[in-house]
Design a protein around this motif. Structure first.
Motif, PDB file in Angstrom:
ATOM      1  N   THR A 109     -12.986  -4.537 -11.081  1.00  0.00           N
ATOM      2  CA  THR A 109     -13.017  -4.329  -9.629  1.00  0.00           C
ATOM      3  C   THR A 109     -13.479  -2.921  -9.296  1.00  0.00           C
ATOM      4  N   TRP A 110     -12.947  -1.922 -10.010  1.00  0.00           N
ATOM      5  CA  TRP A 110     -13.364  -0.546  -9.737  1.00  0.00           C
ATOM      6  C   TRP A 110     -14.846  -0.354 -10.020  1.00  0.00           C
ATOM      7  N   GLU A 111     -15.347  -0.987 -11.079  1.00  0.00           N
ATOM      8  CA  GLU A 111     -16.774  -0.854 -11.392  1.00  0.00           C
ATOM      9  C   GLU A 111     -17.635  -1.455 -10.289  1.00  0.00           C
ATOM     10  N   LEU A 112     -17.199  -2.588  -9.737  1.00  0.00           N
ATOM     11  CA  LEU A 112     -17.939  -3.195  -8.631  1.00  0.00           C
ATOM     12  C   LEU A 112     -17.916  -2.311  -7.392  1.00  0.00           C
ATOM     13  N   ILE A 113     -16.769  -1.715  -7.117  1.00  0.00           N
ATOM     14  CA  ILE A 113     -16.657  -0.830  -5.955  1.00  0.00           C
ATOM     15  C   ILE A 113     -17.560   0.379  -6.122  1.00  0.00           C
ATOM     16  N   ARG A 114     -17.556   0.981  -7.307  1.00  0.00           N
ATOM     17  CA  ARG A 114     -18.389   2.162  -7.535  1.00  0.00           C
ATOM     18  C   ARG A 114     -19.871   1.837  -7.451  1.00  0.00           C
ATOM     19  N   SER A 115     -20.235   0.642  -7.886  1.00  0.00           N
ATOM     20  CA  SER A 115     -21.656   0.296  -7.909  1.00  0.00           C
ATOM     21  C   SER A 115     -22.155  -0.294  -6.603  1.00  0.00           C
ATOM     22  N   ALA A 116     -21.241  -0.595  -5.678  1.00  0.00           N
ATOM     23  CA  ALA A 116     -21.651  -1.244  -4.429  1.00  0.00           C
ATOM     24  C   ALA A 116     -22.279  -0.280  -3.450  1.00  0.00           C
ATOM     25  N   GLY A 117     -21.946   0.982  -3.537  1.00  0.00           N
ATOM     26  CA  GLY A 117     -22.493   1.945  -2.596  1.00  0.00           C
ATOM     27  C   GLY A 117     -22.217   3.352  -3.059  1.00  0.00           C
ATOM     28  N   VAL A 118     -22.883   4.290  -2.434  1.00  0.00           N
ATOM     29  CA  VAL A 118     -22.763   5.677  -2.847  1.00  0.00           C
ATOM     30  C   VAL A 118     -21.399   6.241  -2.469  1.00  0.00           C
ATOM     31  N   VAL A 119     -20.930   5.937  -1.273  1.00  0.00           N
ATOM     32  CA  VAL A 119     -19.654   6.464  -0.806  1.00  0.00           C
ATOM     33  C   VAL A 119     -18.843   5.334  -0.208  1.00  0.00           C
ATOM     34  N   THR A 120     -17.593   5.199  -0.645  1.00  0.00           N
ATOM     35  CA  THR A 120     -16.685   4.245  -0.030  1.00  0.00           C
ATOM     36  C   THR A 120     -15.970   4.945   1.106  1.00  0.00           C
ATOM     37  N   PRO A 121     -15.983   4.399   2.310  1.00  0.00           N
ATOM     38  CA  PRO A 121     -15.351   5.070   3.455  1.00  0.00           C
ATOM     39  C   PRO A 121     -13.839   5.186   3.281  1.00  0.00           C
ATOM     40  N   ASN A 122     -13.232   6.010   4.116  1.00  0.00           N
ATOM     41  CA  ASN A 122     -11.785   6.106   4.181  1.00  0.00           C
ATOM     42  C   ASN A 122     -11.210   5.361   5.381  1.00  0.00           C
ATOM     43  N   HIS A 123     -12.034   5.075   6.383  1.00  0.00           N
ATOM     44  CA  HIS A 123     -11.527   4.548   7.648  1.00  0.00           C
ATOM     45  C   HIS A 123     -12.376   3.380   8.128  1.00  0.00           C
ATOM     46  N   TRP A 124     -11.696   2.328   8.542  1.00  0.00           N
ATOM     47  CA  TRP A 124     -12.349   1.178   9.166  1.00  0.00           C
ATOM     48  C   TRP A 124     -11.677   0.943  10.512  1.00  0.00           C
ATOM     49  N   THR A 125     -12.463   0.877  11.567  1.00  0.00           N
ATOM     50  CA  THR A 125     -11.901   0.615  12.887  1.00  0.00           C
ATOM     51  C   THR A 125     -11.529  -0.854  13.011  1.00  0.00           C
ATOM     52  N   ALA A 126     -10.687  -1.143  13.991  1.00  0.00           N
ATOM     53  CA  ALA A 126     -10.286  -2.525  14.233  1.00  0.00           C
ATOM     54  C   ALA A 126     -11.500  -3.406  14.479  1.00  0.00           C
ATOM     55  N   ALA A 127     -12.490  -2.870  15.185  1.00  0.00           N
ATOM     56  CA  ALA A 127     -13.688  -3.667  15.490  1.00  0.00           C
ATOM     57  C   ALA A 127     -14.434  -4.063  14.230  1.00  0.00           C
ATOM     58  N   THR A 128     -14.288  -3.283  13.169  1.00  0.00           N
ATOM     59  CA  THR A 128     -14.983  -3.562  11.919  1.00  0.00           C
ATOM     60  C   THR A 128     -14.286  -4.632  11.094  1.00  0.00           C
ATOM     61  N   VAL A 129     -12.944  -4.704  11.160  1.00  0.00           N
ATOM     62  CA  VAL A 129     -12.208  -5.564  10.231  1.00  0.00           C
ATOM     63  C   VAL A 129     -11.467  -6.740  10.867  1.00  0.00           C
ATOM     64  N   VAL A 130     -11.077  -6.616  12.133  1.00  0.00           N
ATOM     65  CA  VAL A 130     -10.297  -7.705  12.742  1.00  0.00           C
ATOM     66  C   VAL A 130     -11.126  -8.987  12.758  1.00  0.00           C
ATOM     67  N   GLY A 131     -10.520 -10.080  12.279  1.00  0.00           N
ATOM     68  CA  GLY A 131     -11.200 -11.364  12.245  1.00  0.00           C
ATOM     69  C   GLY A 131     -12.126 -11.562  11.071  1.00  0.00           C
ATOM     70  N   THR A 132     -12.172 -10.604  10.158  1.00  0.00           N
ATOM     71  CA  THR A 132     -13.058 -10.715   8.996  1.00  0.00           C
ATOM     72  C   THR A 132     -12.291 -11.221   7.782  1.00  0.00           C
ATOM     73  N   ALA A 133     -13.036 -11.495   6.719  1.00  0.00           N
ATOM     74  CA  ALA A 133     -12.414 -11.913   5.466  1.00  0.00           C
ATOM     75  C   ALA A 133     -11.519 -10.823   4.907  1.00  0.00           C
ATOM     76  N   ALA A 134     -11.875  -9.553   5.152  1.00  0.00           N
ATOM     77  CA  ALA A 134     -11.042  -8.450   4.672  1.00  0.00           C
ATOM     78  C   ALA A 134      -9.663  -8.486   5.317  1.00  0.00           C
ATOM     79  N   ALA A 135      -9.610  -8.768   6.613  1.00  0.00           N
ATOM     80  CA  ALA A 135      -8.325  -8.855   7.312  1.00  0.00           C
ATOM     81  C   ALA A 135      -7.505 -10.032   6.801  1.00  0.00           C
ATOM     82  N   ALA A 136      -8.172 -11.177   6.568  1.00  0.00           N
ATOM     83  CA  ALA A 136      -7.461 -12.352   6.047  1.00  0.00           C
ATOM     84  C   ALA A 136      -6.929 -12.074   4.643  1.00  0.00           C
ATOM     85  N   ALA A 137      -7.729 -11.378   3.844  1.00  0.00           N
ATOM     86  CA  ALA A 137      -7.290 -11.040   2.483  1.00  0.00           C
ATOM     87  C   ALA A 137      -6.112 -10.084   2.517  1.00  0.00           C
TER      88      ALA A 137
END
Length: 298
Positions: A109-137
């Motif tokens: 999992t960590w390898e996938l996260i590191r390879s998915a993008g240059v920088v992983t954010p620290n903050h996600w607004t409600a508009a970004t995550v509410v109602g998404t698969a991430a919120a359900a997970a």
């Protein structure tokens, strides 16, 4: 959470409450305040574990490595081990919190996260995550971690919680914050360079040193760095050294000369010139910006 004696930046180490099993703890901001006491959340902290906060009510600003994130209901904050955070008005927000060690999440999992993008954010607004698969997970991960189990099956529950949390982290990487733009896939060699940089930035400041370590040319490292970040490999090295210098200057009390030595500089004056050239200010002046009412050790 538990802390040790003060260092340059106060470390906070993972210390689960009695009876907790595994390396993942689901708690709440309310319980954290009680457990930590009134002074736990005042000073900057460098965590040796990850912290995932889901804000359910209230608002404040949470700072991670000099960036202040305004938090509102529905927002998520993910502070990763090694980063320096400063709590805002923790009494003003409520919500569940996951505390977990990096080893709680599988290497794949960590390898996938590191390879998915240059920088992983620290903050996600409600508009970004509410109602998404991430919120359900995240709902599923909370339910799994909160489930009771007999001692004989606790390891199964812990394994399920770890997998559920891993799914949350992967889905958050896919849920790009607004305005972040599309992140290009990261070449494997660049991931190696970035990992080696994180491990060695205190002692290696030259691109040639990393090229020799990884078995690639400086030209290759510079090309991959520009393709993935728009910056040269040297700029990335300098960026990481300067970030650590800022952390130590703003949050610690070590003299500038000692900080220079910690970051691999033989001469404090060379460190001061290096820092000023890349930030436009001297180390002492940068420190004074964060401690205007106290005398800063030089």
């Amino acid at each position: 959470m538990g802390s040790t004696l003060p260092e340059a930046i106060r470390p906070v180490r993972y210390a689960p409450p009695p009876g907790a099993t595994g390396e993942i703890e689901l708690t709440s901001l309310a319980r954290m305040r009680v457990r930590g006491g009134p002074h736990e959340f005042i000073a900057p902290q460098r965590l040796d574990f990850d912290l995932l906060i889901r804000v359910e009510s209230g608002s404040t600003t949470h700072t991670v490595d000099f960036t202040g994130y305004p938090l509102e209901p529905g927002d998520l904050v993910w502070v990763r081990a090694g980063q320096v955070q400063q709590w805002g008005a923790i009494d003003d927000i409520e919500g569940p919190v996951f505390l977990f060690t990096p080893s709680a999440i599988d290497t794949g999992t960590w390898e996938l996260i590191r390879s998915a993008g240059v920088v992983t954010p620290n903050h996600w607004t409600a508009a970004t995550v509410v109602g998404t698969a991430a919120a359900a997970a995240l709902d599923a991960a909370q339910a799994t971690a909160a489930a009771t189990s007999a001692p004989s099956t606790a390891d199964i529950r812990d394994a399920a919680a770890a997998r559920a949390l891993a799914a949350v982290l992967l889905l958050l990487v896919l849920a790009e914050p607004e305005g972040s733009g599309h992140r290009l896939p990261t070449h494997e060699v660049f991931v190696w360079f970035r990992d080696e940089l994180e491990a060695s930035f205190r002692t290696r400041h030259k691109v040639a040193d990393y090229a020799a370590r990884l078995g690639y040319s400086t030209r290759t490292l510079n090309r991959l760095a520009r393709e993935n970040t728009g910056l040269s490999a040297k700029q990335l090295i300098d960026e990481r050294v300067v970030l650590e210098a800022k952390r130590l200057l703003a949050h610690g009390s070590d003299p500038v000369a000692r900080i220079a030595g910690q970051l691999g500089f033989d001469d404090p004056s060379n460190f001061s010139k290096y820092f000023q050239h890349r930030t436009g200010t001297t180390p002492a002046a940068f420190r004074d910006r964060f401690r205007p009412s106290t005398e800063s050790p030089r």
